[in-house]
Design a protein around this motif. Structure first.
Motif, PDB file in Angstrom:
ATOM      1  N   ALA A  35       3.554   5.131 -29.269  1.00  0.00           N
ATOM      2  CA  ALA A  35       4.978   5.305 -29.590  1.00  0.00           C
ATOM      3  C   ALA A  35       5.810   4.099 -29.177  1.00  0.00           C
ATOM      4  CB  ALA A  35       5.514   6.555 -28.897  1.00  0.00           C
ATOM      5  N   SER A  36       5.333   3.346 -28.214  1.00  0.00           N
ATOM      6  CA  SER A  36       6.164   2.309 -27.596  1.00  0.00           C
ATOM      7  C   SER A  36       6.686   1.239 -28.560  1.00  0.00           C
ATOM      8  CB  SER A  36       5.414   1.655 -26.428  1.00  0.00           C
ATOM      9  OG  SER A  36       4.260   0.963 -26.876  1.00  0.00           O
ATOM     10  N   PRO A  37       5.937   0.812 -29.592  1.00  0.00           N
ATOM     11  CA  PRO A  37       6.515  -0.192 -30.505  1.00  0.00           C
ATOM     12  C   PRO A  37       7.730   0.307 -31.282  1.00  0.00           C
ATOM     13  CG  PRO A  37       4.117  -0.112 -30.718  1.00  0.00           C
ATOM     14  CD  PRO A  37       4.523   1.082 -29.913  1.00  0.00           C
ATOM     15  N   TRP A  38       7.938   1.629 -31.293  1.00  0.00           N
ATOM     16  CA  TRP A  38       9.031   2.212 -32.058  1.00  0.00           C
ATOM     17  C   TRP A  38      10.269   2.461 -31.215  1.00  0.00           C
ATOM     18  CZ3 TRP A  38       8.628   2.461 -37.213  1.00  0.00           C
ATOM     19  CH2 TRP A  38       7.343   2.332 -37.760  1.00  0.00           C
ATOM     20  N   GLY A  40      13.644   2.220 -29.794  1.00  0.00           N
ATOM     21  CA  GLY A  40      14.859   1.503 -30.158  1.00  0.00           C
ATOM     22  C   GLY A  40      14.973   1.109 -31.606  1.00  0.00           C
ATOM     23  N   TYR A  41      14.018   1.532 -32.463  1.00  0.00           N
ATOM     24  CA  TYR A  41      14.055   1.118 -33.864  1.00  0.00           C
ATOM     25  C   TYR A  41      14.610   2.180 -34.799  1.00  0.00           C
ATOM     26  CZ  TYR A  41      11.932  -3.376 -33.096  1.00  0.00           C
ATOM     27  OH  TYR A  41      11.717  -4.662 -32.695  1.00  0.00           O
ATOM     28  N   GLY A  42      15.116   3.284 -34.229  1.00  0.00           N
ATOM     29  CA  GLY A  42      15.920   4.207 -35.008  1.00  0.00           C
ATOM     30  C   GLY A  42      15.192   5.191 -35.900  1.00  0.00           C
ATOM     31  N   ASP A  43      13.858   5.205 -35.887  1.00  0.00           N
ATOM     32  CA  ASP A  43      13.121   6.107 -36.784  1.00  0.00           C
ATOM     33  C   ASP A  43      12.262   7.044 -35.949  1.00  0.00           C
ATOM     34  OD1 ASP A  43      11.473   7.345 -38.684  1.00  0.00           O
ATOM     35  OD2 ASP A  43      11.517   5.587 -39.999  1.00  0.00           O
ATOM     36  N   LYS A  44      12.802   8.232 -35.650  1.00  0.00           N
ATOM     37  CA  LYS A  44      12.094   9.135 -34.740  1.00  0.00           C
ATOM     38  C   LYS A  44      10.830   9.713 -35.375  1.00  0.00           C
ATOM     39  CE  LYS A  44      14.701  13.401 -35.692  1.00  0.00           C
ATOM     40  NZ  LYS A  44      15.530  14.462 -35.065  1.00  0.00           N
ATOM     41  N   ASN A  45      10.809   9.907 -36.688  1.00  0.00           N
ATOM     42  CA  ASN A  45       9.617  10.460 -37.317  1.00  0.00           C
ATOM     43  C   ASN A  45       8.455   9.473 -37.317  1.00  0.00           C
ATOM     44  OD1 ASN A  45      10.878  12.871 -37.734  1.00  0.00           O
ATOM     45  ND2 ASN A  45      11.139  12.627 -39.945  1.00  0.00           N
ATOM     46  N   LYS A  46       8.760   8.190 -37.520  1.00  0.00           N
ATOM     47  CA  LYS A  46       7.694   7.184 -37.471  1.00  0.00           C
ATOM     48  C   LYS A  46       7.140   7.067 -36.042  1.00  0.00           C
ATOM     49  CE  LYS A  46       7.591   5.982 -41.768  1.00  0.00           C
ATOM     50  NZ  LYS A  46       8.655   5.151 -42.302  1.00  0.00           N
ATOM     51  N   ALA A  47       8.035   7.128 -35.054  1.00  0.00           N
ATOM     52  CA  ALA A  47       7.578   7.108 -33.659  1.00  0.00           C
ATOM     53  C   ALA A  47       6.688   8.306 -33.365  1.00  0.00           C
ATOM     54  CB  ALA A  47       8.788   7.108 -32.719  1.00  0.00           C
ATOM     55  N   ASP A  48       7.124   9.484 -33.806  1.00  0.00           N
ATOM     56  CA  ASP A  48       6.354  10.698 -33.566  1.00  0.00           C
ATOM     57  C   ASP A  48       5.019  10.647 -34.286  1.00  0.00           C
ATOM     58  OD1 ASP A  48       6.390  13.101 -32.114  1.00  0.00           O
ATOM     59  OD2 ASP A  48       6.810  14.264 -33.914  1.00  0.00           O
ATOM     60  N   GLY A  49       5.012  10.117 -35.510  1.00  0.00           N
ATOM     61  CA  GLY A  49       3.772  10.008 -36.261  1.00  0.00           C
ATOM     62  C   GLY A  49       2.749   9.135 -35.561  1.00  0.00           C
ATOM     63  N   ALA A 109      13.650   6.830 -30.393  1.00  0.00           N
ATOM     64  CA  ALA A 109      14.199   6.075 -31.517  1.00  0.00           C
ATOM     65  C   ALA A 109      15.420   5.259 -31.121  1.00  0.00           C
ATOM     66  CB  ALA A 109      14.550   7.029 -32.664  1.00  0.00           C
ATOM     67  N   MET A 110      16.243   5.797 -30.226  1.00  0.00           N
ATOM     68  CA  MET A 110      17.471   5.128 -29.829  1.00  0.00           C
ATOM     69  C   MET A 110      17.305   4.272 -28.574  1.00  0.00           C
ATOM     70  SD  MET A 110      19.252   6.067 -32.301  1.00  0.00           S
ATOM     71  CE  MET A 110      20.801   5.316 -31.824  1.00  0.00           C
ATOM     72  N   GLY A 111      16.125   4.305 -27.972  1.00  0.00           N
ATOM     73  CA  GLY A 111      15.894   3.510 -26.762  1.00  0.00           C
ATOM     74  C   GLY A 111      16.541   4.091 -25.521  1.00  0.00           C
ATOM     75  N   TYR A 112      16.830   5.394 -25.538  1.00  0.00           N
ATOM     76  CA  TYR A 112      17.442   6.054 -24.386  1.00  0.00           C
ATOM     77  C   TYR A 112      16.373   6.459 -23.364  1.00  0.00           C
ATOM     78  CZ  TYR A 112      21.675   6.637 -27.278  1.00  0.00           C
ATOM     79  OH  TYR A 112      22.783   6.430 -28.072  1.00  0.00           O
ATOM     80  N   ASN A 113      16.850   6.815 -22.175  1.00  0.00           N
ATOM     81  CA  ASN A 113      15.952   7.200 -21.085  1.00  0.00           C
ATOM     82  C   ASN A 113      15.335   8.587 -21.289  1.00  0.00           C
ATOM     83  OD1 ASN A 113      16.546   4.818 -19.839  1.00  0.00           O
ATOM     84  ND2 ASN A 113      17.687   5.696 -18.134  1.00  0.00           N
ATOM     85  N   ASN A 114      14.252   8.815 -20.520  1.00  0.00           N
ATOM     86  CA  ASN A 114      13.641  10.137 -20.323  1.00  0.00           C
ATOM     87  C   ASN A 114      12.763  10.638 -21.461  1.00  0.00           C
ATOM     88  OD1 ASN A 114      14.442  10.825 -17.647  1.00  0.00           O
ATOM     89  ND2 ASN A 114      16.520  11.212 -18.396  1.00  0.00           N
ATOM     90  N   ALA A 115      12.263   9.764 -22.327  1.00  0.00           N
ATOM     91  CA  ALA A 115      11.284  10.180 -23.329  1.00  0.00           C
ATOM     92  C   ALA A 115       9.891  10.192 -22.698  1.00  0.00           C
ATOM     93  CB  ALA A 115      11.297   9.246 -24.527  1.00  0.00           C
ATOM     94  N   LEU A 116       9.155  11.271 -22.959  1.00  0.00           N
ATOM     95  CA  LEU A 116       7.820  11.455 -22.388  1.00  0.00           C
ATOM     96  C   LEU A 116       6.832  11.869 -23.466  1.00  0.00           C
ATOM     97  CD1 LEU A 116       8.534  13.852 -19.362  1.00  0.00           C
ATOM     98  CD2 LEU A 116       8.309  11.366 -19.233  1.00  0.00           C
ATOM     99  N   TYR A 282      -2.977  22.883 -16.081  1.00  0.00           N
ATOM    100  CA  TYR A 282      -2.989  21.429 -15.952  1.00  0.00           C
ATOM    101  C   TYR A 282      -1.828  20.866 -16.765  1.00  0.00           C
ATOM    102  CZ  TYR A 282      -7.718  22.202 -14.287  1.00  0.00           C
ATOM    103  OH  TYR A 282      -8.798  22.641 -13.570  1.00  0.00           O
ATOM    104  N   PHE A 283      -1.212  19.843 -16.224  1.00  0.00           N
ATOM    105  CA  PHE A 283      -0.088  19.218 -16.901  1.00  0.00           C
ATOM    106  C   PHE A 283      -0.201  17.715 -16.747  1.00  0.00           C
ATOM    107  CE2 PHE A 283       4.035  17.159 -16.750  1.00  0.00           C
ATOM    108  CZ  PHE A 283       4.676  17.642 -17.878  1.00  0.00           C
ATOM    109  N   ALA A 284       0.034  16.996 -17.822  1.00  0.00           N
ATOM    110  CA  ALA A 284       0.070  15.537 -17.762  1.00  0.00           C
ATOM    111  C   ALA A 284       1.241  15.036 -18.591  1.00  0.00           C
ATOM    112  CB  ALA A 284      -1.235  14.934 -18.286  1.00  0.00           C
ATOM    113  N   ALA A 285       1.900  14.000 -18.118  1.00  0.00           N
ATOM    114  CA  ALA A 285       2.990  13.371 -18.852  1.00  0.00           C
ATOM    115  C   ALA A 285       2.970  11.877 -18.581  1.00  0.00           C
ATOM    116  CB  ALA A 285       4.338  13.954 -18.440  1.00  0.00           C
ATOM    117  N   THR A 286       3.270  11.110 -19.605  1.00  0.00           N
ATOM    118  CA  THR A 286       3.379   9.652 -19.483  1.00  0.00           C
ATOM    119  C   THR A 286       4.737   9.224 -19.993  1.00  0.00           C
ATOM    120  OG1 THR A 286       0.989   9.364 -19.800  1.00  0.00           O
ATOM    121  CG2 THR A 286       2.385   7.433 -20.159  1.00  0.00           C
ATOM    122  N   GLY A 287       5.403   8.355 -19.259  1.00  0.00           N
ATOM    123  CA  GLY A 287       6.710   7.875 -19.671  1.00  0.00           C
ATOM    124  C   GLY A 287       6.628   6.973 -20.888  1.00  0.00           C
ATOM    125  N   ILE A 288       7.510   7.191 -21.833  1.00  0.00           N
ATOM    126  CA  ILE A 288       7.651   6.286 -22.974  1.00  0.00           C
ATOM    127  C   ILE A 288       8.817   5.337 -22.721  1.00  0.00           C
ATOM    128  CG2 ILE A 288       8.092   6.115 -25.460  1.00  0.00           C
ATOM    129  CD1 ILE A 288       6.850   8.953 -25.703  1.00  0.00           C
TER     130      ILE A 288
END
Length: 343
Positions: A35-38, A40-49, A109-116, A282-288
């Motif tokens: 997801a990281s290349p996406w 701040g690039y404004g396209d949340k569906n492409k990031a999610d894909g 998509a917007m480059g805001y904090n707290n995406a996981l 079990y729970f795992a999370a990685t910061g985006i």
């Protein structure tokens, strides 16, 4: 009932093995990196894909016979891991899987904090079914205040109870709330109680876990958010000693009737143990992106740097995993955006 000793050996095929936790974090790392290349690039569906593709590929190597019971794609109208999908290599314990390749697609998509990127697992049949009502009113606190708060109490009283449990004045209590018009009254009550409000745009899984963890600057989370996210949070809370309480909040009469037809009590306050009944979670999370809970993905000198949190409820173990990955080995998941989308 499986004994502690047999669970720890990992030989009981109906109980998830302890090593599963570290397998899960490899999956969330992969999704976050993809997801990281996406960001701040404004396209949340492409990031999610991109995150979904990576998560599915890595998830199928995990030693489990998993069934997705909470897949976020249907809500987001995005590429998805769908409810009912069989995941894992089939060799391990049968488990429920709750997954969100990106909790906070808009944040990404917007480059805001707290995406996981998040991934939770529990014994088969132990996760609450969120299909009848998508939203719930939530209250999350850490272990110090877990035995004192009650969602049925007035906001002012809960704030006072948390302040007392944390041994600090209400003016130093910080309550995290989703920035939504529906929370206007709640925000007013929190401020009238003397506490501070910290707004988040999306991603209440990160906020909820931050409320249950020390040294995050968040003492409580309150307000109406997604029921699936509440169940994912409950898997993490099982390991922290905090508490999540939820009350279903139908958005219309159709949803209300669907809940009643399913035999749900709309007045009941659901506890952590109601949302996930198993003690083997079990729970795992990685910061985006950077946030209160974790740092986001970074690129440093040919390495991809990630930070993750991994939790296992049976032992109450919480690990923070700082990892470096050779960027050349991840080229498949870090292709140029134009290449990945055919533009």
């Amino acid at each position: 009932m499986t004994s502690a000793s047999s669970e720890k050996t990992g030989y009981e095929n109906h109980v998830p093995d302890r090593n599963l936790a570290m397998e899960l974090v490899r999956v969330t790392e992969a999704a976050a990196i993809a997801a990281s290349p996406w960001v701040g690039y404004g396209d949340k569906n492409k990031a999610d894909g991109a995150a979904v593709d990576a998560m599915r590929a890595f998830m199928d190597t995990v030693s489990m016979a998993g069934t997705v019971v909470i897949g976020e794609g249907e809500k987001d109208e995005a590429p998805m891991l769908f409810n009912g999908e069989e995941v894992g290599d089939g060799s391990g314990a049968p488990v429920d899987v709750a997954v969100d390749p990106i909790d906070g697609t808009r944040l990404t998509a917007m480059g805001y904090n707290n995406a996981l990127s998040v991934f939770a697992v529990a014994e088969r049949g132990t996760m609450f079914d969120p299909s009848a009502v998508f939203y719930m009113d939530k209250l999350v606190v850490g272990p110090e205040a877990a035995d004192f708060v009650d969602l049925r109490l007035p906001v002012k009283q809960n704030v006072a109870l948390v302040a007392k449990a944390l041994d600090k004045p209400a003016s130093q209590v910080t309550v995290c709330v989703l920035d939504r018009p529906r929370h206007e009254g709640l925000v007013k009550e929190i401020r009238e109680a003397g506490a501070r409000v910290k707004f988040i745009l999306d991603g209440d899984v990160a906020a909820a876990i931050a409320a249950a963890r020390p040294d995050t600057g968040v003492d409580m989370m309150m307000g109406i958010g997604g029921t699936p996210e509440g169940i994912v949070t409950a898997c993490a809370i099982k390991a922290t000693g905090g508490v999540i309480q939820g009350r279903l909040a139908p958005t219309d009469e159709t949803e209300k009737q669907r809940a009643l037809d399913a035999g749900l009590d709309l007045d009941a306050v659901l506890s952590t143990n109601d949302l996930v009944t198993s003690d083997h979670c079990y729970f795992a999370a990685t910061g985006i992106t950077d946030g209160d809970l974790l740092r986001g993905v970074r690129f440093v000198d040919g390495r991809v740097v990630t930070q993750s949190i991994v939790m296992r409820s049976w032992s109450g173990t919480v690990r923070t995993v700082d990892a470096e990955h050779d960027v050349r080995k991840w080229s498949k998941w870090l292709e140029d955006r134009g290449t990945r989308t055919g533009r």
